[in-house]
Scaffold this motif. Structure first.
Motif, PDB file in Angstrom:
ATOM      1  N   GLU A 138       0.828  -1.210   0.000  1.00 27.27           N
ATOM      2  CA  GLU A 138       0.000   0.000   0.000  1.00 27.27           C
ATOM      3  C   GLU A 138       0.864   1.264   0.000  1.00 27.27           C
ATOM      4  OE1 GLU A 138      -2.407  -0.664   3.423  1.00 27.27           O
ATOM      5  OE2 GLU A 138      -4.111  -1.440   2.260  1.00 27.27           O
ATOM      6  N   SER A 139       1.943   1.234   0.755  1.00 24.20           N
ATOM      7  CA  SER A 139       2.832   2.407   0.805  1.00 24.20           C
ATOM      8  C   SER A 139       3.506   2.656  -0.536  1.00 24.20           C
ATOM      9  CB  SER A 139       3.891   2.209   1.894  1.00 24.20           C
ATOM     10  OG  SER A 139       4.739   1.109   1.580  1.00 24.20           O
ATOM     11  N   LEU A 140       3.695   1.578  -1.313  1.00 26.10           N
ATOM     12  CA  LEU A 140       4.305   1.711  -2.639  1.00 26.10           C
ATOM     13  C   LEU A 140       3.268   1.927  -3.733  1.00 26.10           C
ATOM     14  CD1 LEU A 140       6.934  -1.189  -2.375  1.00 26.10           C
ATOM     15  CD2 LEU A 140       7.402   1.264  -2.268  1.00 26.10           C
ATOM     16  N   GLY A 141       1.995   1.835  -3.358  1.00 21.51           N
ATOM     17  CA  GLY A 141       0.922   1.986  -4.337  1.00 21.51           C
ATOM     18  C   GLY A 141       0.845   0.836  -5.308  1.00 21.51           C
ATOM     19  N   ALA A 142       1.266  -0.361  -4.864  1.00 12.66           N
ATOM     20  CA  ALA A 142       1.315  -1.523  -5.761  1.00 12.66           C
ATOM     21  C   ALA A 142       0.363  -2.623  -5.321  1.00 12.66           C
ATOM     22  CB  ALA A 142       2.745  -2.068  -5.807  1.00 12.66           C
ATOM     23  N   LEU A 143      -0.659  -2.291  -4.555  1.00 15.24           N
ATOM     24  CA  LEU A 143      -1.599  -3.292  -4.059  1.00 15.24           C
ATOM     25  C   LEU A 143      -2.583  -3.673  -5.167  1.00 15.24           C
ATOM     26  CD1 LEU A 143      -2.358  -4.773  -1.378  1.00 15.24           C
ATOM     27  CD2 LEU A 143      -4.120  -3.030  -1.085  1.00 15.24           C
ATOM     28  N   PRO A 144      -2.627  -4.956  -5.576  1.00 19.15           N
ATOM     29  CA  PRO A 144      -3.569  -5.380  -6.632  1.00 19.15           C
ATOM     30  C   PRO A 144      -5.019  -5.219  -6.186  1.00 19.15           C
ATOM     31  CG  PRO A 144      -1.866  -7.045  -6.235  1.00 19.15           C
ATOM     32  CD  PRO A 144      -1.775  -6.060  -5.112  1.00 19.15           C
ATOM     33  N   GLU A 145      -5.922  -5.072  -7.150  1.00 19.98           N
ATOM     34  CA  GLU A 145      -7.342  -4.890  -6.832  1.00 19.98           C
ATOM     35  C   GLU A 145      -7.940  -6.128  -6.177  1.00 19.98           C
ATOM     36  OE1 GLU A 145      -9.470  -3.683 -10.256  1.00 19.98           O
ATOM     37  OE2 GLU A 145      -8.374  -1.799 -10.520  1.00 19.98           O
ATOM     38  N   ASN A 146      -7.536  -7.299  -6.630  1.00 21.58           N
ATOM     39  CA  ASN A 146      -8.084  -8.554  -6.102  1.00 21.58           C
ATOM     40  C   ASN A 146      -7.181  -9.155  -5.028  1.00 21.58           C
ATOM     41  OD1 ASN A 146      -6.011  -9.099  -7.877  1.00 21.58           O
ATOM     42  ND2 ASN A 146      -6.959 -10.942  -8.726  1.00 21.58           N
ATOM     43  N   TYR A 147      -6.437  -8.312  -4.336  1.00 23.67           N
ATOM     44  CA  TYR A 147      -5.471  -8.793  -3.332  1.00 23.67           C
ATOM     45  C   TYR A 147      -6.149  -9.609  -2.231  1.00 23.67           C
ATOM     46  CZ  TYR A 147      -1.975  -8.697   0.374  1.00 23.67           C
ATOM     47  OH  TYR A 147      -1.087  -9.054   1.375  1.00 23.67           O
ATOM     48  N   SER A 148      -7.262  -9.123  -1.720  1.00 22.84           N
ATOM     49  CA  SER A 148      -7.951  -9.798  -0.605  1.00 22.84           C
ATOM     50  C   SER A 148      -8.393 -11.205  -0.997  1.00 22.84           C
ATOM     51  CB  SER A 148      -9.159  -8.978  -0.153  1.00 22.84           C
ATOM     52  OG  SER A 148      -8.760  -7.710   0.324  1.00 22.84           O
ATOM     53  N   LYS A 149      -8.899 -11.347  -2.222  1.00 23.17           N
ATOM     54  CA  LYS A 149      -9.353 -12.656  -2.683  1.00 23.17           C
ATOM     55  C   LYS A 149      -8.180 -13.622  -2.827  1.00 23.17           C
ATOM     56  CE  LYS A 149     -11.871 -14.973  -6.409  1.00 23.17           C
ATOM     57  NZ  LYS A 149     -12.543 -14.815  -7.724  1.00 23.17           N
ATOM     58  N   ILE A 150      -7.064 -13.119  -3.368  1.00 23.01           N
ATOM     59  CA  ILE A 150      -5.873 -13.954  -3.543  1.00 23.01           C
ATOM     60  C   ILE A 150      -5.359 -14.443  -2.196  1.00 23.01           C
ATOM     61  CG2 ILE A 150      -3.465 -13.953  -4.298  1.00 23.01           C
ATOM     62  CD1 ILE A 150      -4.269 -11.917  -6.450  1.00 23.01           C
ATOM     63  N   VAL A 151      -5.304 -13.522  -1.228  1.00 26.92           N
ATOM     64  CA  VAL A 151      -4.803 -13.866   0.107  1.00 26.92           C
ATOM     65  C   VAL A 151      -5.724 -14.870   0.787  1.00 26.92           C
ATOM     66  CG1 VAL A 151      -4.401 -12.958   2.428  1.00 26.92           C
ATOM     67  CG2 VAL A 151      -3.537 -11.727   0.436  1.00 26.92           C
ATOM     68  N   GLU A 152      -7.033 -14.678   0.660  1.00 25.56           N
ATOM     69  CA  GLU A 152      -7.994 -15.597   1.281  1.00 25.56           C
ATOM     70  C   GLU A 152      -7.840 -17.009   0.728  1.00 25.56           C
ATOM     71  OE1 GLU A 152     -12.843 -16.116   1.850  1.00 25.56           O
ATOM     72  OE2 GLU A 152     -12.018 -14.323   0.868  1.00 25.56           O
ATOM     73  N   GLU A 153      -7.717 -17.117  -0.600  1.00 28.72           N
ATOM     74  CA  GLU A 153      -7.542 -18.431  -1.224  1.00 28.72           C
ATOM     75  C   GLU A 153      -6.215 -19.067  -0.804  1.00 28.72           C
ATOM     76  OE1 GLU A 153      -7.879 -17.701  -5.375  1.00 28.72           O
ATOM     77  OE2 GLU A 153     -10.083 -17.546  -5.352  1.00 28.72           O
ATOM     78  N   ALA A 154      -5.165 -18.232  -0.729  1.00 23.23           N
ATOM     79  CA  ALA A 154      -3.852 -18.745  -0.335  1.00 23.23           C
ATOM     80  C   ALA A 154      -3.868 -19.267   1.094  1.00 23.23           C
ATOM     81  CB  ALA A 154      -2.806 -17.642  -0.488  1.00 23.23           C
ATOM     82  N   PHE A 155      -4.491 -18.521   2.003  1.00 35.20           N
ATOM     83  CA  PHE A 155      -4.542 -18.948   3.403  1.00 35.20           C
ATOM     84  C   PHE A 155      -5.380 -20.206   3.569  1.00 35.20           C
ATOM     85  CE2 PHE A 155      -2.377 -15.183   4.469  1.00 35.20           C
ATOM     86  CZ  PHE A 155      -1.993 -15.255   5.796  1.00 35.20           C
ATOM     87  N   THR A 156      -6.434 -20.327   2.779  1.00 32.39           N
ATOM     88  CA  THR A 156      -7.248 -21.548   2.822  1.00 32.39           C
ATOM     89  C   THR A 156      -6.422 -22.754   2.400  1.00 32.39           C
ATOM     90  OG1 THR A 156      -9.269 -20.298   2.316  1.00 32.39           O
ATOM     91  CG2 THR A 156      -9.311 -22.677   1.917  1.00 32.39           C
ATOM     92  N   MET A 157      -5.612 -22.566   1.340  1.00 32.68           N
ATOM     93  CA  MET A 157      -4.766 -23.651   0.868  1.00 32.68           C
ATOM     94  C   MET A 157      -3.672 -23.975   1.881  1.00 32.68           C
ATOM     95  SD  MET A 157      -2.364 -23.999  -2.490  1.00 32.68           S
ATOM     96  CE  MET A 157      -1.030 -23.214  -1.597  1.00 32.68           C
ATOM     97  N   TYR A 158      -3.056 -22.930   2.473  1.00 39.16           N
ATOM     98  CA  TYR A 158      -2.000 -23.150   3.462  1.00 39.16           C
ATOM     99  C   TYR A 158      -2.517 -23.956   4.644  1.00 39.16           C
ATOM    100  CZ  TYR A 158       0.717 -19.532   1.028  1.00 39.16           C
ATOM    101  OH  TYR A 158       1.409 -18.803   0.106  1.00 39.16           O
ATOM    102  N   ARG A 159      -3.680 -23.571   5.136  1.00 39.73           N
ATOM    103  CA  ARG A 159      -4.244 -24.276   6.293  1.00 39.73           C
ATOM    104  C   ARG A 159      -4.565 -25.728   5.942  1.00 39.73           C
ATOM    105  NH1 ARG A 159      -6.341 -22.104  10.984  1.00 39.73           N
ATOM    106  NH2 ARG A 159      -7.458 -23.601  12.273  1.00 39.73           N
ATOM    107  N   SER A 160      -5.091 -25.945   4.746  1.00 41.86           N
ATOM    108  CA  SER A 160      -5.437 -27.300   4.322  1.00 41.86           C
ATOM    109  C   SER A 160      -4.199 -28.152   4.084  1.00 41.86           C
ATOM    110  CB  SER A 160      -6.278 -27.247   3.040  1.00 41.86           C
ATOM    111  OG  SER A 160      -7.476 -26.526   3.241  1.00 41.86           O
TER     112      SER A 160
END
Length: 313
Positions: free
Chosen positions: A149-171
Motif C-alpha cells: 500500500e505504501s508503494l501503491g502496488a496493491l492489486p485490486e483482487n489482493y484480498s481474494k488472492i490472500v484468502e484463497e492462499a490462506f485456505t490452501m495453506y491451512r489445508s
C-alpha cells in the motif's frame, strides 16, 4: 558372571550420562543444538545392541528421570520420545529389518507423537498450534500488505488472492507436517546408522537413490487426484478439498524424487563425474515441473531400458 554384570552396569552408566549430556546440549547450546539433537538416540541404541531389552528399558527410564533433574519438567517429554525412538531403531536392527523399514517406522513414530502433542496442547493447555501458526502468517501478510500500500502496488483482487492462499495453506498443513517429519527422520537415521557402522555394528543400508522405483499405481492415483476438481465440487472447507490438497503435495514430491532418481541413474550409466550429477540435481530442482514429468514417465515407461542401450554408452 559378576564381571559381566559389572560391565553391563558400567556401560549403562556411560550411555546414560552420554544420553543426558546430548539431550541437555541439544536444548541449551545455541546453534550446535540442532546438530547434537541428531545423535541423542545413539547411546540407547548402542546399549540395546549390546545388552538385553529389559536393561535397555531401565536405562531409558533412568534417562528420563535424570533429564528431569538436569533440565526440568520440559526436558522429560523429549527424553521419553528419543528414548522410545532409540529402542525402536535398535529393535529394527536386531530383527534384521531393512533401513527403509526403520526409516518409515521412525517417521511414523514421530507423526503419532506429533499428533499426541497437538491434542494434549489443544485439550489440556487450550493452545492450538495450527491457529497460532496461521496467526503468525496473518501478521506477516498484514505487514506485506502495508508495504504494498505504501508503494501503491496493491492489486485490486489482493484480498481474494490472500484468502484463497490462506485456505490452501491451512489445508496443506498435514502434508507439510508429514513431509517435514520424514525429512527430519532421514537426517536423523542416516548419521546414526553411519556411526553404528563405524563402531563395528552390522546395520542395513539404503539401496542407491538411483534405483528408486515407485509402483505404477502411483500414476493412476495421481491422475485421479488431478481430475478430482472436474469430477466434483471442492469446497474449501470440505474433506474432499483437504484430501485433494494434501495428496497433490505428497504425490508431487514423490514424483519429483522419482525424476531425480532417473537423472541420477542416467548420470551413473554415462559414468559422468560427481559434480555433473550435483549440477544436474540443482537444475532439476529449479525446473521441478519437468523433473516431475520425467518421474511420471520413468514409472509408466521403461526409460531406463533405453538408457542401458549400447548407443548411450
Amino acid at each position: 558372571m559378576m564381571q559381566d554384570q559389572s560391565q553391563k552396569i558400567t556401560y549403562g552408566a556411560m550411555m546414560l550420562a552420554l544420553f543426558t549430556i546430548l539431550l541437555a546440549g541439544a536444548f541449551f547450546i545455541p546453534f550446535l543444538g540442532s546438530i547434537i539433537m541428531i545423535f541423542i538416540p545413539l547411546p540407547i541404541i548402542l546399549y540395546r545392541l549390546r545388552y538385553d531389552r529389559s536393561s535397555t528399558i531401565f536405562v531409558a527410564i533412568a534417562g528420563a528421570i535424570l533429564s528431569l533433574i538436569v533440565g526440568g519438567i520440559l526436558l522429560v517429554p523429549f527424553a521419553v520420545m528419543f528414548g522410545v525412538l532409540a529402542f525402536l531403531v535398535a529393535e529394527s536392527v536386531l530383527l534384521g529389518k531393512s533401513k527403509l523399514y526403520t526409516f518409515m517406522a521412525s517417521g511414523l513414530f514421530f507423526i503419532v507423537t506429533g499428533i499426541l502433542v497437538y491434542l494434549i496442547a489443544a485439550v489440556v493447555f487450550e493452545v492450538n498450534a495450527i491457529d497460532s501458526l496461521m496467526a503468525m502468517l496473518k501478521e506477516s501478510e498484514m505487514q506485506f500488505k502495508a508495504s504494498l500500500e505504501s508503494l501503491g502496488a496493491l492489486p485490486e483482487n489482493y484480498s481474494k488472492i490472500v484468502e484463497e492462499a490462506f485456505t490452501m495453506y491451512r489445508s496443506a498443513i498435514p502434508a507439510m507436517f508429514i513431509l517435514s517429519v520424514y525429512v527430519f527422520t532421514f537426517i536423523m537415521v542416516i548419521p546414526n546408522f553411519e556411526m553404528l557402522r563405524r563402531l563395528g555394528h552390522q546395520v542395513p543400508v539404503f539401496p542407491p537413490f538411483r534405483e528408486m522405483r515407485l509402483p505404477v499405481i502411483t500414476i493412476f492415483v495421481y491422475g485421479l487426484i488431478i481430475i478430482l476438481p472436474w469430477m466434483m465440487e471442492l469446497k474449501p472447507d470440505s474433506s474432499a478439498y483437504l484430501l485433494y490438497v494434501n495428496a497433490t503435495i505428497i504425490l508431487r514430491v514423490l514424483l519429483l524424487l522419482q525424476g531425480l532418481a532417473l537423472i541420477h541413474y542416467f548420470m551413473y550409466k554415462m559414468k559422468l563425474p560427481t559434480f555433473v550429477t550435483v549440477l544436474s540435481t540443482i537444475f532439476a530442482l529449479l525446473f521441478s515441473p519437468i523433473t516431475t514429468l520425467l518421474g511420471i514417465l520413468d514409472i509408466g515407461v521403461n526409460i531406463r531400458a533405453w538408457i542401458g542401450k549400447d548407443n548411450l554408452k
